[in-house]
Scaffold this active site. Structure first.
Site, PDB file in Angstrom:
ATOM      1  N   ALA A   2      -6.315 -18.426  49.809  1.00 24.29           N
ATOM      2  CA  ALA A   2      -6.203 -18.200  48.367  1.00 24.29           C
ATOM      3  C   ALA A   2      -4.883 -18.767  47.853  1.00 24.29           C
ATOM      4  CB  ALA A   2      -6.298 -16.707  48.067  1.00 24.29           C
ATOM      5  N   MET A   3      -4.881 -19.164  46.588  1.00 24.67           N
ATOM      6  CA  MET A   3      -3.711 -19.857  46.028  1.00 24.67           C
ATOM      7  C   MET A   3      -2.463 -18.976  46.005  1.00 24.67           C
ATOM      8  SD  MET A   3      -4.568 -19.974  41.946  1.00 24.67           S
ATOM      9  CE  MET A   3      -6.336 -20.181  42.065  1.00 24.67           C
ATOM     10  N   ARG A   4      -2.637 -17.662  46.098  1.00 26.87           N
ATOM     11  CA  ARG A   4      -1.449 -16.790  46.102  1.00 26.87           C
ATOM     12  C   ARG A   4      -0.709 -16.852  47.441  1.00 26.87           C
ATOM     13  NH1 ARG A   4      -5.979 -13.600  46.153  1.00 26.87           N
ATOM     14  NH2 ARG A   4      -6.287 -12.200  47.940  1.00 26.87           N
ATOM     15  N   TYR A   5      -1.363 -17.413  48.469  1.00 29.02           N
ATOM     16  CA  TYR A   5      -0.736 -17.498  49.788  1.00 29.02           C
ATOM     17  C   TYR A   5      -0.160 -18.889  50.079  1.00 29.02           C
ATOM     18  CZ  TYR A   5      -3.412 -13.218  50.549  1.00 29.02           C
ATOM     19  OH  TYR A   5      -3.941 -11.963  50.440  1.00 29.02           O
ATOM     20  N   THR A   6      -0.754 -19.908  49.527  1.00 27.89           N
ATOM     21  CA  THR A   6      -0.341 -21.281  49.863  1.00 27.89           C
ATOM     22  C   THR A   6       0.742 -21.774  48.915  1.00 27.89           C
ATOM     23  OG1 THR A   6      -2.150 -22.137  48.500  1.00 27.89           O
ATOM     24  CG2 THR A   6      -2.575 -21.876  50.860  1.00 27.89           C
TER      25      THR A   6
END
Length: 833
Positions: free
Chosen positions: A119-123
């Site tokens: 998910a974009m919150r991790y990358t």
């Protein structure tokens, strides 16, 4: 109740749908699905990269959360939701999807197995050097800027694009009624092609193909054949056949083989491919495979297929090509937006469009730099003028009531412009020192030089091209990388048929008129010594005669060399099968692209194209060339250039060199011979001319035979009048390559000139044929070995006025007397093999 200002216009539903759908279609084509030919980006990609630039996410900066990047992109430039933007960002970071990734991702960005990104919150992500080259000079008014969707910010219509990104990274997309699928290319090769077009706008696509032979996919693999590449480059449309890179290894028990896949075709999901192979094994579509497993790790891809004992790896590889995604088709469609219109473009047109864009960028950048330099020079002129009368200027400023009054006084009393007056008023006291005055003068002089240069650039197109050339050459020097995808000549049409061809021994015959046929060995029944034999070629049909006989396997290759230096490939099974008395068919019927006047000069039977083995080519004028055998390992339907032939010369022989002990012997028409180790001829490329093998005595002399021999062999030299001599190879003194050599036989009225020479053993037979049709077969045990300086003996009694025209060696099985193969042939002073 309706507002009085509202007007209702009745409209036909069909017309309204047509117009609305057309507007929607154009929106999808221009604003969503198709890339711009200038920077190779779709609007969504361009907006993501621009948002990252605004966040200052340069290659040296810290990575930022992808959620932040997608949020800024969505809020400022691309109002389509973060969940739509993130997959585009992810793809630009995947090195198996992009040949030169534009985003440097940190974290889980998916895999070639089709795993989704985190998910974009991790990358996290930042720009790569490649994207910096696209964005470079964006702040120098190089491209048009337009308001964003809510007119609160500005965004670029296109990027300056320092390199042709569309061809480097390719693109794919589906619009309404059209689609694009552009393959990626190697940056180094693309720059070389662009430099060609830049130097000469009339550069042909053939010239482009010489420096950029085809696409270069990020996953490597193999492109089969060049037909699809040529079609794509010429028309903008073509089909490329892609294959995984495969090699075969021995199993640990050394009784079975493993097929190893190390590179995938572009856009093939590795995990899905392994599943596909396993399913076909279970369905019995793929047989002979005992196990399939994925051993890929951080060091690279490795898919292992274990074969069952006794299974042919070649047959199974061909089945993998046929039934699985080990072989796929890439449908190239070079469609892009050019001047806001979708166009299908050739490779030349696509490169030219980028060059036009880049020239416009250079001009706009130069105009920006010129304006900046002229503005600064104008200020410096004011400084210099003020410094020349500084006391008066200071006095005027001190006597002024305020800043505005001082500015007005400077304009009125000294003739300064408003900009100069403001700059003078902002001068610091230390800038009035002598050192600072010198700096101002130096800077002013440098600016004058720059201004003159900028004006020349704007006036001369060639200077603009020089700037582009320098920038490309710098990129080429720093960022050139090796090709990942190799291009192999297409032999796929042969493979499927060959799997059902039985591997059996055959006899091949070639006649003097180059008619060829093959016959099973079993048609020649075994006989006791002294038997009469059987007819293998009807010598009575016209004036034709048997020129060469070979023993081979149906799956062997024949390398066919012509007198003009071309080489053609044939599989033995492709030759027509005929009866013993049949003549066969013309060999030129099987050779595509053969030119008028081109004749078969030599034929070699090759089972494998091994490294460490060589071909030796010889010409009539004494030129020899050694080429690695594996250089001929990629068959091409229309042949290749094996030797560059000089005017008036022709190829006469091709010989196979298999070990270091073999020597080269060249025999000339006027009775000279030269012998030297084959390592005196260095290996060369296929298109090379070769080196001098023997120096001919005069213009009437020429080479009639080339032999590859060992010291324990003997050679038979035969003359036109039926005389000949058998001598030991060691009797011929070794000389330097290119020398005149030593005498092979005495040339006089009795002997005539030399017809040819052949290496022989006691177990060989020689077939001699005359111009009047006389033929005799001589056993070499009946021809004693003589000294090199002797005149020789009569080999055949010829009728008055008759001469020998051909000689052929037949190897004989000493147990049965059966003829097994022919090694060499001289016909009309040309050598055949």
């Amino acid at each position: 109740m309706l507002n009085k200002e509202e007007i209702i216009v009745p409209k036909n539903l069909e017309e309204e749908m047509k117009e609305s759908y057309l507007r929607y279609s154009m929106s999808v084509i221009i604003s969503r699905a198709l890339p711009d030919v200038r920077d190779g980006l779709k609007p969504s990609q361009r907006r993501i990269l621009y948002a990252m630039k605004q966040l200052n996410l340069t290659p040296g900066a810290k990575h930022r959360k992808c959620a932040k990047i997608c949020g800024d992109t969505s809020g400022d430039y691309h109002p389509h939701g973060e969940a739509v933007i993130y997959p585009t960002l992810v793809r630009m970071a995947q090195d198996w999807a992009m040949r030169y990734p534009l985003v440097d991702g940190q974290g889980n960005f998916g895999s070639i197995d089709g795993d989704p990104a985190a998910a974009m919150r991790y990358t996290e992500a930042r720009l790569t050097h490649s994207s910096i080259f696209l964005l470079e000079d964006l702040d120098k008014d190089t491209v048009d800027m337009v308001p964003n969707y809510d007119e609160t910010k500005y965004e670029p219509v296109v990027f300056p694009s320092k390199f042709p990104n569309l061809l480097c990274n390719g693109s794919s997309g589906i619009a309404v009624g059209m689609a694009t699928n552009i393959p990626p290319h190697n940056l180094g090769e693309l720059i070389e092609a662009t430099l060609l077009v830049l130097a000469n706008p009339q550069t042909s696509i053939e010239e482009i193909l010489e420096v950029m032979p085809g696409p270069d996919f990020p996953t490597g693999g193999i492109i089969c054949g060049t037909e699809g590449i040529r079609s794509t480059y010429y028309t903008g449309r073509g089909k490329l056949r892609l294959r995984a890179r495969i090699h075969v290894e021995e199993n640990s028990d050394k009784q079975r083989e493993n097929i190893i896949l190390t590179e995938m075709p572009y856009n093939v999901n590795k995990s899905r491919l392994v599943e596909q192979i396993a399913e076909l094994i279970n369905e019995k579509t793929l047989t002979g495979i005992s196990d399939v497993r994925d051993e890929s790790d951080k060091d690279g891809i490795r898919v292992v297929l274990e074969l069952k004992k006794g299974e042919s790896s070649e047959v199974i590889i061909n089945r993998l090509y046929k039934f699985t995604d080990v072989q796929v088709t890439f449908g190239a469609n070079m469609l892009a937006l050019d001047k806001n219109l979708p166009r299908t473009m050739s490779i030349h047109r696509m490169i030219s469009a980028w060059i036009r864009h880049r020239m416009d960028v250079i001009r706009r950048r130069t105009r920006y730099e010129l304006n900046k330099a002229e503005t600064r020079a104008h200020i410096l002129e004011g400084f210099l003028k003020a410094l020349s009368c500084m006391d008066e200027v200071v006095k005027t400023i001190r006597e002024s009531s305020n800043k505005e009054h001082a500015k007005q006084q400077l304009v009125e009393l000294f003739g300064f412009s408003e900009a100069q007056s403001l700059a003078i008023l902002e001068l610091r006291l230390y800038q009035l020192t002598g050192l600072e005055i010198d700096k101002v003068q130096k800077e002013y002089n440098e600016l004058l030089e720059k201004i003159a240069y900028y004006r020349r650039v704007l006036a001369e197109e060639e200077l603009v091209k020089d700037i582009i050339r320098e920038e490309l050459q710098e990129l080429h020097k720093v960022h050139k990388t090796p090709r990942r995808t190799t291009i192999e000549m297409d032999a796929g049409d042969v493979r499927d048929i060959e799997d059902i061809i039985a591997d059996e021994s055959v006899i091949i015959t070639i006649s003097g008129d180059d008619y060829v046929k093959r016959m099973p060995v079993k048609v020649f029944r075994e006989q006791k010594r002294g038997g009469q034999g059987v007819t293998g070629f009807d010598m009575k049909k016209g004036s034709d005669f048997l020129k060469a006989v070979y023993s081979a396997s149906t799956k062997d290759y024949l390398l066919i060399f012509t007198n003009m230096g071309q080489c053609y490939w044939l599989k033995v099974w492709q030759l027509p099968e005929g009866e013993r008395r049949a003549k066969g068919k013309p060999i030129i019927n099987f050779l595509e692209g053969i030119r008028p006047g081109e004749q078969v000069a030599a034929v070699l039977n090759v089972k494998r194209f091994e490294q460490g083995e060589y071909l030796l080519l010889a010409t009539k004028k004494g030129v020899v060339k050694k080429v690695s055998l594996d250089a001929f390992g990629s068959p091409r339907k229309k042949g290749i250039r094996a030797l560059e032939i000089d005017d008036g010369d022709e190829l006469i022989a091709a010989r196979h060199i298999v070990n270091d002990e073999e020597k080269v012997m060249l025999f000339t028409r006027l009775g000279m011979a030269v012998r030297f180790p084959h390592d005196k001829v260095r290996p060369m490329g296929r298109a090379a001319r070769g080196v001098r093998g023997v120096s001919l005595k005069n213009e009437e002399d020429f080479v009639v035979s080339c032999q590859v021999v060992t010291d324990d062999q003997s050679v038979l030299v035969v003359c036109d009048n039926g005389f000949g001599k058998r001598s030991l190879v060691c009797d011929f003194r070794e000389t330097n390559r290119g020398s005149v050599g030593v005498r092979s036989i005495l040339i006089n009225q009795r002997n005539g000139d030399v017809l040819g020479a052949i290496s022989v053993t006691d177990f060989d037979s020689i077939l001699l044929m005359s111009a009047q049709g006389q033929a005799i077969r001589i056993n070499m045990q009946d021809v004693r070995v003589m000294g090199r300086a002797t005149q020789g003996v009569r080999l055949v009694n010829l009728r008055e006025g008759d001469t020998l025209v051909a000689m052929e060696k037949l190897s004989v099985n000493t147990e049965s007397g059966e003829t097994e193969e022919s090694v060499s042939i001289q016909v009309g002073h040309a050598v055949e093999e």
